[in-house]
Design a protein around this motif. Structure first.
Motif, mmCIF file in Angstrom:
data_model
loop_
_atom_site.group_PDB
_atom_site.id
_atom_site.type_symbol
_atom_site.label_atom_id
_atom_site.label_comp_id
_atom_site.label_asym_id
_atom_site.label_seq_id
_atom_site.Cartn_x
_atom_site.Cartn_y
_atom_site.Cartn_z
ATOM 1 N N PHE A 28 -16.180 -4.783 8.172
ATOM 2 C CA PHE A 28 -15.918 -4.916 6.742
ATOM 3 C C PHE A 28 -16.515 -3.195 6.575
ATOM 4 O O PHE A 28 -16.746 -2.031 5.666
ATOM 5 N N VAL A 29 -18.255 -3.116 6.664
ATOM 6 C CA VAL A 29 -18.920 -1.661 6.709
ATOM 7 C C VAL A 29 -18.187 -0.817 7.869
ATOM 8 O O VAL A 29 -18.008 0.463 7.042
ATOM 9 N N LYS A 30 -17.333 -1.136 9.428
ATOM 10 C CA LYS A 30 -17.029 0.359 10.256
ATOM 11 C C LYS A 30 -15.199 0.470 9.109
ATOM 12 O O LYS A 30 -14.935 1.859 9.751
ATOM 13 N N GLN A 31 -15.071 -0.437 8.543
ATOM 14 C CA GLN A 31 -13.525 -0.288 7.525
ATOM 15 C C GLN A 31 -13.673 0.788 7.290
ATOM 16 O O GLN A 31 -12.847 1.325 6.147
ATOM 17 N N VAL A 32 -15.143 1.364 5.850
ATOM 18 C CA VAL A 32 -15.039 1.859 5.033
ATOM 19 C C VAL A 32 -14.872 3.443 5.000
ATOM 20 O O VAL A 32 -15.005 4.205 6.542
ATOM 21 N N THR A 33 -14.062 3.803 4.437
ATOM 22 C CA THR A 33 -13.421 5.874 4.569
ATOM 23 C C THR A 33 -13.620 6.237 3.535
ATOM 24 O O THR A 33 -14.281 6.138 2.715
ATOM 25 N N ARG A 34 -13.144 7.386 3.826
ATOM 26 C CA ARG A 34 -13.332 8.815 2.999
ATOM 27 C C ARG A 34 -12.542 8.657 2.152
ATOM 28 O O ARG A 34 -11.263 7.634 1.910
ATOM 29 N N HIS A 35 -12.822 8.478 0.804
ATOM 30 C CA HIS A 35 -11.457 8.681 -0.029
ATOM 31 C C HIS A 35 -11.500 9.439 -1.504
ATOM 32 O O HIS A 35 -12.292 11.002 -1.420
ATOM 33 N N ARG A 36 -9.829 9.753 -1.877
ATOM 34 C CA ARG A 36 -10.360 10.684 -2.876
ATOM 35 C C ARG A 36 -10.595 9.667 -4.416
ATOM 36 O O ARG A 36 -9.733 8.540 -5.002
ATOM 37 N N GLY A 37 -10.366 10.718 -5.305
ATOM 38 C CA GLY A 37 -10.179 9.916 -6.549
ATOM 39 C C GLY A 37 -11.892 10.408 -7.532
ATOM 40 O O GLY A 37 -12.660 11.239 -7.268
ATOM 41 N N PRO A 38 -11.775 10.514 -8.840
ATOM 42 C CA PRO A 38 -11.166 8.909 -9.384
ATOM 43 C C PRO A 38 -9.350 9.540 -9.932
ATOM 44 O O PRO A 38 -8.666 8.916 -10.242
ATOM 45 N N LYS A 39 -9.254 11.222 -10.312
ATOM 46 C CA LYS A 39 -8.071 11.853 -10.416
ATOM 47 C C LYS A 39 -7.302 12.353 -9.528
ATOM 48 O O LYS A 39 -8.022 11.941 -8.583
ATOM 49 N N ASP A 40 -6.366 12.582 -10.116
ATOM 50 C CA ASP A 40 -5.055 12.690 -8.733
ATOM 51 C C ASP A 40 -5.350 13.994 -8.363
ATOM 52 O O ASP A 40 -6.162 14.728 -9.658
ATOM 53 N N GLY A 41 -5.081 14.249 -7.689
ATOM 54 C CA GLY A 41 -5.950 15.775 -6.802
ATOM 55 C C GLY A 41 -7.453 15.865 -6.512
ATOM 56 O O GLY A 41 -7.845 16.915 -5.995
#
Length: 122
Positions: A28-41
Motif C-alpha cells: 500500500f505504501v509503495k503504491q502511493v504516487t504523485r498526483h495532480r489536483g485538486p483543479k484541472d491543470g
C-alpha cells in the motif's frame, strides 16, 4: 430488521505481526504516487506521506458464497487446467488442489465507509 445474507458479515482487525498485514502495508505504501489536483491543470504534487494505522478484513457470507460459485464455474470452464500465471501478488486457493490463479485482493477505504461496505458488499 429481517435476517438475510446481507446481515451476515464480520470484520477482523489484523495484528501488526501478521504476515498479511506486513505484506499489505508494504504494498500500500509503495503504491502511493504523485498526483495532480485538486483543479484541472494543477501541477503534480509530491506523493503524500502517511502511516498505515490498522488493516481490517471484511468477511461477507453472501459475497464469499457468490465468489466460490464463480471459482467452481471457472474451474469447470477450464477443465481444472488453468495455465499458471506468475503475478506479483499473494497466491491463494479457495479449494485444496484447485489452482485457478486466485490472488489476494485488497483496497483502502475511508474509515467512515467500512461498516457500509461490509454490510452492503464491496
Amino acid at each position: 430488521p429481517h435476517f438475510s445474507q446481507y446481515s451476515q458479515f464480520r470484520m477482523q482487525r489484523l495484528d501488526r505481526d501478521d504476515p498479511i498485514y506486513t505484506h499489505l502495508e508494504a504494498r500500500f505504501v509503495k503504491q502511493v504516487t504523485r498526483h495532480r489536483g485538486p483543479k484541472d491543470g494543477d501541477p503534480h504534487r509530491e506523493a503524500p506521506q502517511f502511516k498505515v494505522t490498522r488493516i481490517e478484513q471484511i468477511y461477507s457470507k453472501r459475497l464469499q458464497d457468490k465468489y466460490l460459485a464463480e471459482v467452481c464455474d471457472v474451474a469447470g470452464l477450464c477443465e481444472r487446467k488453468a495455465a499458471r500465471l506468475e503475478v506479483d501478488a499473494v497466491r491463494v486457493a479457495s479449494f485444496d488442489g484447485l489452482d485457478v490463479n486466485e490472488f489476494l485482493l485488497y483496497h483502502g477505504a475511508p474509515s467512515g465507509l467500512i461498516t457500509r461496505l461490509a454490510a452492503q458488499g464491496l
